[in-house]
Write an enzyme that holds these catalytic residues in place. Structure first.
Site, PDB file in Angstrom:
ATOM      1  N   CYS A  66       0.824  -1.258   0.051  1.00  0.00           N
ATOM      2  CA  CYS A  66       0.059   0.034   0.117  1.00  0.00           C
ATOM      3  C   CYS A  66       0.764   1.219   0.161  1.00  0.00           C
ATOM      4  O   CYS A  66       1.154   1.770  -1.076  1.00  0.00           O
ATOM      5  CB  CYS A  66      -1.045   0.067   1.032  1.00  0.00           C
ATOM      6  N   HIS A  91      -3.562  -4.825   0.397  1.00  0.00           N
ATOM      7  CA  HIS A  91      -2.832  -5.289   1.237  1.00  0.00           C
ATOM      8  C   HIS A  91      -3.220  -6.959   1.318  1.00  0.00           C
ATOM      9  O   HIS A  91      -4.059  -7.442   1.885  1.00  0.00           O
ATOM     10  CB  HIS A  91      -3.643  -4.848   2.629  1.00  0.00           C
ATOM     11  N   GLU A 123      -1.512  -9.026   2.999  1.00  0.00           N
ATOM     12  CA  GLU A 123      -1.495  -9.527   4.255  1.00  0.00           C
ATOM     13  C   GLU A 123      -2.718  -9.995   5.008  1.00  0.00           C
ATOM     14  O   GLU A 123      -2.850 -10.807   5.806  1.00  0.00           O
ATOM     15  CB  GLU A 123      -0.405  -8.728   5.459  1.00  0.00           C
TER      16      GLU A 123
HETATM   17  N1  GLN Z   1      -1.667   6.651   2.969  1.00  0.00           N
HETATM   18  C1  GLN Z   1      -1.892   5.936   1.791  1.00  0.00           C
HETATM   19  C2  GLN Z   1      -3.236   6.303   1.208  1.00  0.00           C
HETATM   20  O1  GLN Z   1      -4.039   6.601   2.125  1.00  0.00           O
HETATM   21  C3  GLN Z   1      -1.525   4.616   2.051  1.00  0.00           C
HETATM   22  C4  GLN Z   1      -2.527   3.910   2.949  1.00  0.00           C
HETATM   23  C5  GLN Z   1      -2.329   2.654   3.487  1.00  0.00           C
HETATM   24  O2  GLN Z   1      -1.019   2.375   3.366  1.00  0.00           O
HETATM   25  N2  GLN Z   1      -3.045   1.732   4.050  1.00  0.00           N
HETATM   26  O3  GLN Z   1      -3.482   6.014  -0.064  1.00  0.00           O
END
Ligand code: GLN
Length: 578
Positions: free
Chosen positions: A422, A553, A555
Site C-alpha cells: 500500500c 494489502h 497480508e
Molecule cells: N496513506 C496512503 C493512502 O491513503 C496509504 C494507505 C495505506 O498504506 N493503507 O492511500
C-alpha cells in the site's frame, strides 16, 4: 428464524439461481441447521489485558470446526469508536480490513486465519456501533414510542447483532469474544447481554474465562488468587464461568487446578492449562491435550461429527521443525508506546511472513527498523545488507517518509528483495520517479500537495471526504478485483488472471504518469479491470530478484494453511538471495 426459513425455502424452490448453485444435500443441511438452535460460547478476559483472548477464541473456533461444526467468531469491542478505522495503530494495534470493507480489530484477523474463512462486518461490533443502531431505530420510531433504556435495550441489541452474524454465517456455534477485562466498567453491558441470553436459553450458552496466573520467585509457583477475584467479579455480574483457560508461563500443575476448581465452584476438568508457546499456531493442539473440545461438547450437549485436526497438527510440527533462518526487516513507524516496542500494528504482515516462511521450512526472523532512523542517519542504510528481504508496510502521513524512500532506493540499487504494501507501493513509485525518471521532487500529494510531479495523487472520489472531514469508513475499503499481466512476478505468483484483494487507501498512482513510468521500466502488472487504477508495480525479474509493491494489502488474506502467493514469492526470492 421462522421467517428466514420460510424465505429461504421459497427462494430455494422458486429461484433458479439458488437451484443451480446449491445441490439438494446442501439444501437439506442448511435447512437442518436453521431449524437447530445455535450455541453461544462467550470469552471474557480476567486479571489483565493481553492474555490472549483473541487467539484463545480463534483456537476454540478451530478445534470445534475440527469436530465438524460450522463455526463463526464475533468480536465485541468496548470502545465508543464506531469501528477501528479511526484509531491510531499505536493505540490499538492493526486495523484489520474484511472483504466487505469493515475496518475492525486485529482479532478478526486471528479468527480468519484460524478458521480459514472470510468473515463479514456482521461479526464485529463496538459500543459505538451498538448505540448507533439503537439511536437510529429510536429516531425512526422503531421502539413504538417506548422509553428506550440502556438496560435492556443495549444488551438486547448486542444479542440481536450476534444472532444476525450467526444466521449470516449459517453457523452452528458462535464464539463471541468480549473485549476488555472482567471488572472494567466499559464492558458491563456486554456481560449483562450474556446474563440475559443465559436466562433465555439455558443450556445453549457457555462462558469461558481466559485468565492469567502470575508467578513469584523462581517462576515455578503460579498464583491463583487474581483469577479467583476475576471469577468473583463475574459472579457479581450474575455470571459463573463454565471453563477457565489458565494462561501462564508454565503448564498448570494438579495442585493449582484443584485450588482454582475448589475456590471457583468448578470441577478440575474445567480448568484448562494454557502455557506460553513459541507459536500461536500450537494452541489448538495444546487445548486438545486437555480435551477442551470434549469438555465444551459435553457442556453444550453437542454430538460431535468428527475429529480431524491433522492439517493443523502437521502445521504445528512443521513450525517446530523449521530451522533455516530467513531474516526480514519491516520498516515502519507505529512501534513505540512508552518504553515498549509494539509490533501489533503490523500483526497481519508478520503472520503473512511467517506463513510463507514455514511453507519453505524456514524459520522467520523478523526485525523492526525505524524509518526515522534512516532519515536522520543515511549511513545506517548499510544495515539493510544484513537482511534477506525488506518490507515497507502500509502507513499514513509524513513521519519517516523520506527514510522509507531511502530504504526503497537502497533495496532497488543493491538488489535486496523488496516488498511494498500500500503506502510501501506508493513510495516505491515515488522513489522510481525521482531516481530513474528524473522527476527530482516527485511525491505523493498526501505529503506534498504542491509537488510539481504528483505521481501519487488523491483518488478523485476521495477529495470530497477530505474537504468535509468525513474520515470514518470512507477510504477505498475492502475487496476489489484486479487483472494480472502475463509474464510478470505477480502472474507467476498467483498463476491466475483475475484476483481479488483487500484495500484501505485514499491515494493512487496518478494515471497521468503511468506511461512515463512504464517507459522507464516500471511494470504495472496488476490493475483494476477498467485499467484505471494501478494495483501492482514491479521491476522485471531479470533486473532485480524481487522488487514489487501492491496497492492492496495482501497480508489480510494470508492464512497459515494457505500462505499468500505474493508473500511466498517474496520469501522464495529472499531465501534465494541469501
Ligand atoms: N496513506 C496512503 C493512502 O491513503 C496509504 C494507505 C495505506 O498504506 N493503507 O492511500
Amino acid at each position: 428464524m421462522n421467517a428466514t426459513l420460510a424465505l429461504l425455502q421459497k427462494s430455494f424452490y422458486t429461484d433458479s439461481r439458488y437451484f443451480k448453485k446449491i445441490d439438494y444435500n446442501e439444501k437439506e443441511k442448511l435447512m437442518a441447521r436453521l431449524n437447530k438452535k445455535p450455541k453461544y460460547i462467550f470469552i471474557v478476559g480476567g486479571v489483565m489485558s493481553g492474555v490472549g483472548k483473541g487467539v484463545a477464541a480463534a483456537s476454540i473456533g478451530r478445534i470445534l470446526q475440527s469436530r465438524g461444526f460450522e463455526m463463526t467468531a464475533i468480536k465485541i469491542d468496548p470502545y465508543v469508536n464506531v469501528d477501528a478505522g479511526t484509531m491510531n495503530p499505536t493505540e490499538h494495534g492493526e486495523v484489520f480490513v474484511l472483504d466487505d470493507g469493515m475496518e475492525c480489530d486485529q482479532d478478526m484477523g486471528n479468527y480468519e486465519r484460524f478458521l480459514d474463512r472470510d468473515l463479514s462486518g456482521a461479526n464485529y461490533m463496538t459500543t459505538g456501533s451498538v448505540y448507533q443502531s439503537v439511536i437510529n431505530r429510536e429516531r425512526n420510531l422503531g421502539y413504538g414510542g417506548k422509553c428506550v433504556e440502556v438496560v435492556p435495550h443495549i444488551p438486547l441489541e448486542v444479542l440481536a447483532k450476534i444472532d444476525k452474524a450467526i444466521s449470516k454465517n449459517q453457523a452452528d456455534i458462535a464464539v463471541v469474544e468480549i473485549g476488555g477485562t472482567a471488572g472494567e466498567y466499559q464492558n458491563v453491558l456486554f456481560l449483562e447481554a450474556i446474563r440475559i441470553l443465559r436466562l433465555k436459553k439455558p443450556g445453549d450458552v457457555l462462558l469461558l474465562l481466559v485468565s492469567y496466573l502470575p508467578h513469584q520467585g523462581d517462576g515455578t509457583e503460579l498464583k491463583t488468587k487474581p483469577t479467583q477475584y476475576a471469577v468473583k467479579t463475574l459472579n457479581s455480574a450474575g455470571l459463573q464461568p463454565d471453563i477457565i483457560i489458565a494462561r501462564a508461563v508454565l503448564p498448570l500443575d494438579k495442585k493449582r487446578k484443584e485450588k482454582l476448581a475448589f475456590n471457583c465452584n468448578m470441577s478440575e476438568a474445567d480448568i484448562i492449562s494454557a502455557p506460553d508457546v513459541e507459536s500461536i499456531y500450537e494452541i489448538p493442539v495444546n487445548f486438545e491435550k486437555d480435551s477442551l473440545s470434549d469438555v465444551i461438547c459435553g457442556k453444550l450437549k453437542l454430538r460431535s461429527r468428527s475429529r480431524d485436526l491433522n492439517k493443523w497438527r502437521r502445521l504445528s510440527q512443521s513450525i517446530k521443525r523449521a530451522r533455516k533462518p530467513v531474516k526480514i526487516g519491516i520498516v515502519g513507524k507505529y512501534f513505540s508506546t512508552g518504553h515498549f516496542i509494539l509490533s501489533d500494528a503490523y500483526i497481519s504482515v508478520i503472520e503473512a511472513v511467517k506463513h510463507a516462511a514455514y511453507s519453505f521450512g524456514c524459520k522467520p526472523v523478523i526485525e523492526w527498523l525505524n524509518a526515522e532512523k534512516f532519515q536522520k542517519n543515511p549511513a545506517s542504510l548499510e544495515e539493510l545488507s544484513g537482511y534477506d528481504g525488506i518490507i515497507v508496510p502500509g502507513g499514513f502521513g509524513d513521519r519517516g517518509v523520506e527514510g522509507k524512500i531511502s530504504v526503497i532506493k537502497y533495496c532497488r540499487e543493491k538488489k535486496i528483495p523488496f516488498f511494498g504494501l500500500c503506502y510501501g507501493m506508493q513510495l516505491l513509485v515515488v522513489e522510481f520517479s525521482r531516481s530513474v525518471c528524473g522527476m527530482k521532487k516527485a511525491h505523493t500529494t498526501e505529503i506534498d500537495s504542491k509537488t510539481s510531479y504528483p505521481v501519487i495523487d488523491i483518488l478523485s472520489d476521495q477529495k470530497k471526504n477530505l474537504a468535509e472531514k468525513n474520515y470514518g469508513a470512507t477510504m477505498r475499503l475492502g475487496a476489489y478485483p484486479a487483472v494480472l499481466e502475463k509474464n510478470t512476478i505477480a502472474y507467476s505468483a498467483y498463476k491466475q488472471h483475475l484476483i481479488s484483494e483487500r484495500h484501505r487507501h485514499r491515494y493512487e498512482v496518478n494515471p497521468q504518469y503511468i506511461e512515463k513510468l512504464s517507459k522507464k521500466g516500471l511494470i504495472f502488472s496488476g490493475f483494476s479491470p477498467d485499467k484505471r487504477l494501478m494495483e501492482i508495480a514491479e521491476l522485471p525479474k531479470n533486473t532485480h530478484p524481487f522488487f514489487l509493491g501492491s496497492q492492496f494489502h495482501p497480508e489480510f488474506k494470508s492464512r497459515p494453511l494457505q500462505p499468500h502467493p505474493l508473500f511466498k514469492a517474496f520469501i522464495r526470492a529472499a531465501v534465494k538471495w541469501k
